[in-house]
Scaffold this active site. Structure first.
Site, PDB file in Angstrom:
ATOM      1  N   GLU A  23     -10.027  47.557 -36.619  1.00 23.70           N
ATOM      2  CA  GLU A  23      -8.667  47.768 -36.138  1.00 23.70           C
ATOM      3  C   GLU A  23      -8.558  49.003 -35.237  1.00 23.70           C
ATOM      4  OE1 GLU A  23      -5.571  46.770 -39.273  1.00 23.70           O
ATOM      5  OE2 GLU A  23      -7.361  46.992 -40.510  1.00 23.70           O
ATOM      6  N   SER A 203      -4.264  43.782 -39.941  1.00 20.59           N
ATOM      7  CA  SER A 203      -3.953  43.296 -38.593  1.00 20.59           C
ATOM      8  C   SER A 203      -4.401  41.865 -38.378  1.00 20.59           C
ATOM      9  CB  SER A 203      -4.578  44.215 -37.526  1.00 20.59           C
ATOM     10  OG  SER A 203      -4.037  45.505 -37.599  1.00 20.59           O
ATOM     11  N   TYR A 279       0.200  41.258 -31.522  1.00 17.45           N
ATOM     12  CA  TYR A 279       0.005  42.338 -30.567  1.00 17.45           C
ATOM     13  C   TYR A 279      -0.089  41.932 -29.097  1.00 17.45           C
ATOM     14  CZ  TYR A 279      -1.078  44.959 -34.799  1.00 17.45           C
ATOM     15  OH  TYR A 279      -1.015  45.537 -36.042  1.00 17.45           O
ATOM     16  N   ARG A 318       4.855  49.125 -46.130  1.00 13.04           N
ATOM     17  CA  ARG A 318       5.558  47.866 -45.878  1.00 13.04           C
ATOM     18  C   ARG A 318       5.102  46.864 -46.925  1.00 13.04           C
ATOM     19  NH1 ARG A 318       3.133  45.546 -41.561  1.00 13.04           N
ATOM     20  NH2 ARG A 318       2.367  43.866 -42.890  1.00 13.04           N
ATOM     21  N   ASP A 320       5.160  42.927 -48.205  1.00  9.67           N
ATOM     22  CA  ASP A 320       5.345  41.550 -47.752  1.00  9.67           C
ATOM     23  C   ASP A 320       5.492  40.642 -48.966  1.00  9.67           C
ATOM     24  OD1 ASP A 320       4.770  42.783 -45.355  1.00  9.67           O
ATOM     25  OD2 ASP A 320       2.723  42.002 -45.238  1.00  9.67           O
ATOM     26  N   GLU A 333       1.519  41.378 -50.426  1.00 11.70           N
ATOM     27  CA  GLU A 333       0.698  42.585 -50.316  1.00 11.70           C
ATOM     28  C   GLU A 333       1.541  43.779 -49.903  1.00 11.70           C
ATOM     29  OE1 GLU A 333      -2.099  41.178 -47.360  1.00 11.70           O
ATOM     30  OE2 GLU A 333      -1.130  42.392 -45.817  1.00 11.70           O
ATOM     31  N   ASN A 335       1.186  47.418 -47.474  1.00 13.05           N
ATOM     32  CA  ASN A 335       0.432  48.106 -46.432  1.00 13.05           C
ATOM     33  C   ASN A 335       0.842  49.574 -46.436  1.00 13.05           C
ATOM     34  OD1 ASN A 335      -0.941  45.894 -44.512  1.00 13.05           O
ATOM     35  ND2 ASN A 335       0.998  45.101 -45.284  1.00 13.05           N
ATOM     36  N   GLY A 339       1.487  48.611 -39.310  1.00 16.38           N
ATOM     37  CA  GLY A 339       1.604  48.729 -37.864  1.00 16.38           C
ATOM     38  C   GLY A 339       2.787  49.611 -37.505  1.00 16.38           C
TER      39      GLY A 339
END
Length: 376
Positions: A23, A203, A279, A318, A320, A333, A335, A339
């Site tokens: 990443e 990502s 992205y 974050r 999800d 999950e 994070n 991002g």
């Protein structure tokens, strides 16, 4: 008689990006966003890049050079002035080293903003190094970062805290090497389609949606290009709803944003929210607040805060979740360094909640400046 006192210097922030993971380019793009938005009147910024082979260098502060486009994948070159990070608790000074030059002080660093995604950065490694040096930093500590990076142990911790997760199987490197057939057979308890993922990557790198058992082996091999440990998750029929979390101030609990939903558009030609949709093109659209019943939004927010606490996260995360067709909400999950470009889900959800990108950056730095290092 009065004497003029020197004006207090601005806090010095080292923005660290790049790194050794797959990443790398995403991390560079994240750094471009932060360096373009951070308040330069409030903070002195030192951009520190880590090349793909692990060299720490003094990087260019021009965000344009780090932008990620379909035509260009940004990368940290390893031939700039080297940067040395102190490991003694009595020194927070970064030093620049250049060939045949006297070492040059970059000044004391008050806080590090580690914008690294994936292994060798997001997984507790750089956090451990900064803890050794008593340097404050944005985001979760060693354990929460490591647990949040590993989708296997993340789910174990969530289940242990009584939080709902979907069915999954894990294939370790040893299992795959010893008996590939048995490792594949362990997935048979799941219903297809399944999602095959590197256990410690992000990502959407190396992820495959697999609809038949015959395609499973190739998908595992693809995931293993990014991580020898692979997780296979049962596909959940429903919608993915996300929530951004910020550490509370003082003794307050975690703060949660409005919930959001990414919709992968048919025009983009993506079967799921993959790297290109995230992205490189317009293959996905964020809806925030997500169009779900109020009770569902509240449950996603509750689970997001509970997940943040279950791992002992700090700073930001974050979360999800899945909102299933039969009305359940499951955690997919967390994070711990999501991002963070201006167009990423995490900042956009806070923007919709009333906290701008620049103010979000400031809030994270201020949280890090007030948080003690070491055991806490």
């Amino acid at each position: 008689m009065t004497t003029d006192q020197p004006a207090p210097r601005r806090p010095r922030v080292a923005i660290v990006f790049g790194g050794r993971s797959s990443e790398h380019a995403v991390s560079c793009a994240t750094a471009a966003g932060v360096m373009g938005a951070i308040d330069r009147e409030a903070y002195d910024v030192i951009p520190v890049g880590i090349s793909r082979d692990g060299h720490w260098v003094l990087a260019d502060a021009d965000p344009e050079l780090l932008s990620l486009t379909p035509e260009r994948s940004p990368e940290v070159a390893g031939h700039g002035a080297g940067v040395v990070v102190p490991l003694a608790t009595t020194d927070r000074t970064l030093t620049a080293l250049e060939p045949q030059q006297v070492p040059r002080s970059l000044g004391e660093v008050d806080v590090v903003f580690p914008l690294l995604h994936g292994p060798f950065g997001e997984d507790g490694t750089i956090q451990g190094m900064l803890e050794l040096a008593d340097i404050r930093y944005v985001g979760s500590g060693v354990f929460a970062s490591a647990a949040g990076m590993d989708k296997h142990f993340m789910k174990v911790l969530f289940a242990g805290a009584g939080l709902p997760v979907g069915p999954y199987a894990v294939i370790t490197d040893a299992q795959w090497t010893r008996d590939r057939a048995a490792a594949l057979d362990a997935v048979s308890a799941l219903s297809f389609p399944v999602f095959v993922k590197p256990a410690r990557a992000g990502s959407s790198m190396g992820i495959s949606k697999v609809s038949t058992p015959q395609a499973l082996e190739a998908a595992v091999e693809l995931a293993r290009e990014h991580d020898p440990k692979v997780i296979v998750e049962q596909g959940i029929v429903g919608r993915e709803i996300e929530c951004a979390v910020l550490q509370g101030r003082g003794t307050d609990g975690p703060r949660v944003s409005l919930v959001g939903e990414i919709e992968v558009t048919a025009a983009g030609g993506h079967e799921f929210y993959d790297f290109e949709a995230k992205y490189l093109d317009d293959g996905a659209v964020l809806s925030c607040p997500a169009k779900v019943p109020d009770a569902v939004a509240a449950e996603v927010q509750r689970l997001a805060g509970a997940a943040f606490d279950a791992l002992g996260c700090e700073g930001l995360a974050r979360v999800d979740c899945f909102y299933t067709d039969d009305g359940r909400v499951l955690i997919n999950e967390i994070n711990t360094m999501p991002g963070f470009t201006p167009h990423s889900m995490y900042p956009q959800m806070w923007e919709a909640t009333g906290l701008s990108y620049r103010d979000l950056i400031d809030e994270l730095i201020q949280l890090a400046l007030t948080r003690p290092v070491g055991l806490r």
